[in-house]
Design a protein around this motif. Structure first.
Motif, PDB file in Angstrom:
ATOM      1  N   ILE A 291      -5.334 -10.497  13.361  1.00 39.75           N
ATOM      2  CA  ILE A 291      -6.191 -10.126  12.646  1.00 39.75           C
ATOM      3  C   ILE A 291      -6.990  -8.852  13.206  1.00 39.75           C
ATOM      4  O   ILE A 291      -7.320  -7.778  13.007  1.00 39.75           O
ATOM      5  CB  ILE A 291      -7.321 -10.768  11.924  1.00 39.75           C
ATOM      6  N   THR A 292      -7.527  -9.302  14.464  1.00 31.82           N
ATOM      7  CA  THR A 292      -8.375  -8.457  15.396  1.00 31.82           C
ATOM      8  C   THR A 292      -7.621  -7.349  15.732  1.00 31.82           C
ATOM      9  O   THR A 292      -7.850  -6.130  15.645  1.00 31.82           O
ATOM     10  CB  THR A 292      -8.972  -9.285  16.671  1.00 31.82           C
ATOM     11  N   LEU A 293      -6.162  -7.433  16.245  1.00 35.39           N
ATOM     12  CA  LEU A 293      -5.270  -6.504  16.536  1.00 35.39           C
ATOM     13  C   LEU A 293      -5.211  -5.395  15.383  1.00 35.39           C
ATOM     14  O   LEU A 293      -5.398  -4.113  15.647  1.00 35.39           O
ATOM     15  CB  LEU A 293      -3.943  -6.754  17.075  1.00 35.39           C
ATOM     16  N   CYS A 294      -4.899  -6.030  14.083  1.00 28.90           N
ATOM     17  CA  CYS A 294      -4.801  -4.819  13.012  1.00 28.90           C
ATOM     18  C   CYS A 294      -6.170  -4.160  12.743  1.00 28.90           C
ATOM     19  O   CYS A 294      -6.185  -2.966  12.443  1.00 28.90           O
ATOM     20  CB  CYS A 294      -4.273  -5.768  11.840  1.00 28.90           C
ATOM     21  N   GLN A 295      -7.229  -4.769  12.888  1.00 29.57           N
ATOM     22  CA  GLN A 295      -8.473  -4.217  12.512  1.00 29.57           C
ATOM     23  C   GLN A 295      -8.695  -3.014  13.506  1.00 29.57           C
ATOM     24  O   GLN A 295      -9.110  -2.022  13.397  1.00 29.57           O
ATOM     25  CB  GLN A 295      -9.663  -5.272  12.391  1.00 29.57           C
ATOM     26  N   GLU A 296      -8.621  -3.573  14.694  1.00 28.76           N
ATOM     27  CA  GLU A 296      -8.730  -2.481  15.877  1.00 28.76           C
ATOM     28  C   GLU A 296      -8.039  -1.385  15.832  1.00 28.76           C
ATOM     29  O   GLU A 296      -8.491  -0.231  16.135  1.00 28.76           O
ATOM     30  CB  GLU A 296      -8.761  -2.911  17.234  1.00 28.76           C
ATOM     31  N   ASN A 297      -6.802  -1.357  15.404  1.00 29.19           N
ATOM     32  CA  ASN A 297      -5.745  -0.343  15.301  1.00 29.19           C
ATOM     33  C   ASN A 297      -5.615   0.130  13.780  1.00 29.19           C
ATOM     34  O   ASN A 297      -4.687   1.019  13.558  1.00 29.19           O
ATOM     35  CB  ASN A 297      -4.515  -0.835  15.936  1.00 29.19           C
ATOM     36  N   LYS A 298      -6.762  -0.158  12.957  1.00 26.15           N
ATOM     37  CA  LYS A 298      -6.573   0.204  11.480  1.00 26.15           C
ATOM     38  C   LYS A 298      -5.319   0.239  10.844  1.00 26.15           C
ATOM     39  O   LYS A 298      -4.768   0.881   9.903  1.00 26.15           O
ATOM     40  CB  LYS A 298      -7.230   1.833  11.359  1.00 26.15           C
ATOM     41  N   LEU A 299      -4.579  -0.993  11.179  1.00 26.48           N
ATOM     42  CA  LEU A 299      -3.226  -1.153  10.595  1.00 26.48           C
ATOM     43  C   LEU A 299      -3.500  -2.229   9.469  1.00 26.48           C
ATOM     44  O   LEU A 299      -4.012  -3.333   9.511  1.00 26.48           O
ATOM     45  CB  LEU A 299      -2.299  -2.079  11.667  1.00 26.48           C
ATOM     46  N   PRO A 300      -3.196  -1.601   8.077  1.00 30.18           N
ATOM     47  CA  PRO A 300      -3.095  -2.588   6.955  1.00 30.18           C
ATOM     48  C   PRO A 300      -2.232  -3.735   7.083  1.00 30.18           C
ATOM     49  O   PRO A 300      -1.087  -3.631   7.474  1.00 30.18           O
ATOM     50  CB  PRO A 300      -2.849  -1.669   5.570  1.00 30.18           C
ATOM     51  N   ILE A 301      -2.439  -4.879   6.254  1.00 29.99           N
ATOM     52  CA  ILE A 301      -1.681  -5.840   6.170  1.00 29.99           C
ATOM     53  C   ILE A 301      -1.843  -6.280   4.589  1.00 29.99           C
ATOM     54  O   ILE A 301      -2.514  -6.193   3.803  1.00 29.99           O
ATOM     55  CB  ILE A 301      -2.448  -7.260   6.877  1.00 29.99           C
ATOM     56  N   ILE A 302      -0.340  -6.564   4.216  1.00 29.64           N
ATOM     57  CA  ILE A 302      -0.061  -6.918   2.844  1.00 29.64           C
ATOM     58  C   ILE A 302       0.625  -8.214   2.772  1.00 29.64           C
ATOM     59  O   ILE A 302       1.457  -8.519   3.357  1.00 29.64           O
ATOM     60  CB  ILE A 302       0.438  -5.890   1.689  1.00 29.64           C
ATOM     61  N   VAL A 303      -0.074  -9.103   2.148  1.00 35.98           N
ATOM     62  CA  VAL A 303       0.650 -10.662   1.970  1.00 35.98           C
ATOM     63  C   VAL A 303       1.181 -10.633   0.704  1.00 35.98           C
ATOM     64  O   VAL A 303       0.357 -10.528  -0.380  1.00 35.98           O
ATOM     65  CB  VAL A 303      -0.582 -11.782   2.211  1.00 35.98           C
ATOM     66  N   PHE A 304       2.329 -11.138   0.457  1.00 34.44           N
ATOM     67  CA  PHE A 304       3.037 -11.021  -0.756  1.00 34.44           C
ATOM     68  C   PHE A 304       3.996 -12.390  -1.002  1.00 34.44           C
ATOM     69  O   PHE A 304       4.249 -12.811   0.242  1.00 34.44           O
ATOM     70  CB  PHE A 304       3.612  -9.692  -1.058  1.00 34.44           C
ATOM     71  N   ASP A 305       4.466 -12.539  -1.989  1.00 42.65           N
ATOM     72  CA  ASP A 305       5.441 -13.652  -2.318  1.00 42.65           C
ATOM     73  C   ASP A 305       7.076 -12.987  -2.071  1.00 42.65           C
ATOM     74  O   ASP A 305       7.379 -12.128  -2.886  1.00 42.65           O
ATOM     75  CB  ASP A 305       5.388 -13.967  -3.690  1.00 42.65           C
ATOM     76  N   MET A 306       7.555 -13.344  -1.137  1.00 44.41           N
ATOM     77  CA  MET A 306       8.771 -12.635  -0.759  1.00 44.41           C
ATOM     78  C   MET A 306      10.059 -13.421  -1.229  1.00 44.41           C
ATOM     79  O   MET A 306      11.067 -12.798  -1.524  1.00 44.41           O
ATOM     80  CB  MET A 306       9.224 -12.845   0.885  1.00 44.41           C
ATOM     81  N   ASN A 307       9.784 -14.543  -2.058  1.00 48.83           N
ATOM     82  CA  ASN A 307      10.842 -15.199  -2.520  1.00 48.83           C
ATOM     83  C   ASN A 307      11.109 -14.808  -4.013  1.00 48.83           C
ATOM     84  O   ASN A 307      12.137 -15.172  -4.613  1.00 48.83           O
ATOM     85  CB  ASN A 307      10.369 -16.681  -2.746  1.00 48.83           C
ATOM     86  N   LYS A 308      10.256 -13.839  -4.450  1.00 46.41           N
ATOM     87  CA  LYS A 308      10.467 -13.346  -5.566  1.00 46.41           C
ATOM     88  C   LYS A 308      11.330 -12.166  -5.586  1.00 46.41           C
ATOM     89  O   LYS A 308      10.969 -11.029  -5.232  1.00 46.41           O
ATOM     90  CB  LYS A 308       9.312 -13.148  -6.463  1.00 46.41           C
ATOM     91  N   PRO A 309      12.605 -12.012  -5.934  1.00 42.89           N
ATOM     92  CA  PRO A 309      13.350 -10.916  -6.040  1.00 42.89           C
ATOM     93  C   PRO A 309      12.687  -9.786  -6.586  1.00 42.89           C
ATOM     94  O   PRO A 309      12.254  -9.609  -7.564  1.00 42.89           O
ATOM     95  CB  PRO A 309      14.704 -11.146  -6.539  1.00 42.89           C
ATOM     96  N   GLY A 310      12.773  -8.736  -5.609  1.00 43.87           N
ATOM     97  CA  GLY A 310      12.223  -7.471  -6.120  1.00 43.87           C
ATOM     98  C   GLY A 310      10.932  -7.050  -5.860  1.00 43.87           C
ATOM     99  O   GLY A 310      10.393  -5.913  -5.834  1.00 43.87           O
ATOM    100  N   ASN A 311      10.084  -8.160  -5.273  1.00 45.24           N
ATOM    101  CA  ASN A 311       8.765  -7.800  -4.808  1.00 45.24           C
ATOM    102  C   ASN A 311       8.673  -6.995  -3.604  1.00 45.24           C
ATOM    103  O   ASN A 311       7.706  -6.109  -3.717  1.00 45.24           O
ATOM    104  CB  ASN A 311       7.804  -9.124  -4.472  1.00 45.24           C
ATOM    105  N   PHE A 312       9.750  -6.869  -2.959  1.00 45.77           N
ATOM    106  CA  PHE A 312       9.534  -6.080  -1.583  1.00 45.77           C
ATOM    107  C   PHE A 312       9.769  -4.595  -2.008  1.00 45.77           C
ATOM    108  O   PHE A 312       9.239  -3.881  -1.239  1.00 45.77           O
ATOM    109  CB  PHE A 312      10.758  -6.524  -0.609  1.00 45.77           C
ATOM    110  N   MET A 313      10.703  -4.664  -2.943  1.00 50.57           N
ATOM    111  CA  MET A 313      10.828  -3.053  -3.249  1.00 50.57           C
ATOM    112  C   MET A 313       9.582  -2.568  -4.102  1.00 50.57           C
ATOM    113  O   MET A 313       9.282  -1.281  -3.548  1.00 50.57           O
ATOM    114  CB  MET A 313      12.174  -3.153  -4.162  1.00 50.57           C
TER     115      MET A 313
END
Length: 235
Positions: A199-221
């Motif tokens: 989390i600290t690495l992402c915060q310091e470099n302003k890199l967003p994170i998205i947490v999602f359900d990969m098991n549901k087909p189509g979510n990634f798209m």
């Protein structure tokens, strides 16, 4: 497309499907098809895979094993998972390159940042194995680090739940999902998103994170198209 280059983080447990241990080839193939669909839209993609479905260093340490030794064993487990995902992707016509932070010349390239970026520019999917190559660092940290190194636009953490909740939704039915949350709120609330180093690495470099359900087909798209799926972590 919302993003030009993404890093997808998959947990080792996500590869188990309905199994209690190991790799569910059917589940891995579903992931491969979802990844191919997004990649075919022109998005450059790198992937980091965990190893918890095979071996977990922290659990081994609690049972008396030396932490560094246990972590190295966990890194080897990630490479097994990476090979399974690579095989699934190439079986449906996606060109990939597997790079490992620990040298294993017979099965994969060593991690070299410039080479990885060149592969991405050539429209190959790059899979990063063996975490950071160092004990005491998780594959979540490896995902954040590699995302920053390759100048990814976002870290997408594919899990078995559809975002970040106020509590574990599998244990607390009253838990509610966050649509957006800041890095600081993740710290303050002690939410189990990624470890604090990641989390600290992402915060310091302003890199967003998205947490999602990969098991549901189509979510990634849907995420690639910019739809508000899962939970977005940013400033």
């Amino acid at each position: 497309m919302t993003y030009k280059r993404i890093l997808l983080k998959l947990s080792g447990e996500s590869l188990m499907g309905d199994k209690q241990y190991g790799i569910d080839n059917k589940q891995v193939l579903q992931y491969a098809h979802d990844i191919k669909d997004v990649h075919d839209k022109g998005i450059e993609m790198a992937i980091v895979v965990g190893g918890g479905n095979i071996f977990r260093g922290l659990s081994a340490e609690k049972s008396g094993m030396d932490r560094a030794q246990a972590d190295y064993m966990g890194m080897l487990a990630t490479v097994i998972n990476c090979m399974a995902l690579q095989n699934a992707l190439e079986s449906i016509g996606v060109e990939t390159r597997l790079q490992s932070a620990i040298k294993m010349e017979q099965i994969c390239e060593p991690y070299i940042r410039r080479r990885a970026m060149h592969h991405l520019e050539e429209r190959k999917i790059v899979i990063f194995g063996a975490g950071t190559g160092n004990p005491y660092f998780t594959t979540d940290t490896a995902a954040s680090l590699r995302a920053i190194e390759i100048k990814a636009d976002v870290v997408l953490k594919g899990t078995r739940v559809d975002g970040i909740y106020t509590a574990d939704p599998e244990k607390d039915p009253s838990a509610t999902r966050y649509e957006n949350i800041t890095y600081q709120e993740v710290y303050d609330k002690g939410l189990n998103v990624m470890d604090m180093t990641a989390i600290t690495l992402c915060q310091e470099n302003k890199l967003p994170i998205i947490v999602f359900d990969m098991n549901k087909p189509g979510n990634f798209m849907k995420i690639a198209l910019g739809e508000p799926i899962g939970t977005l972590v940013k400033e």
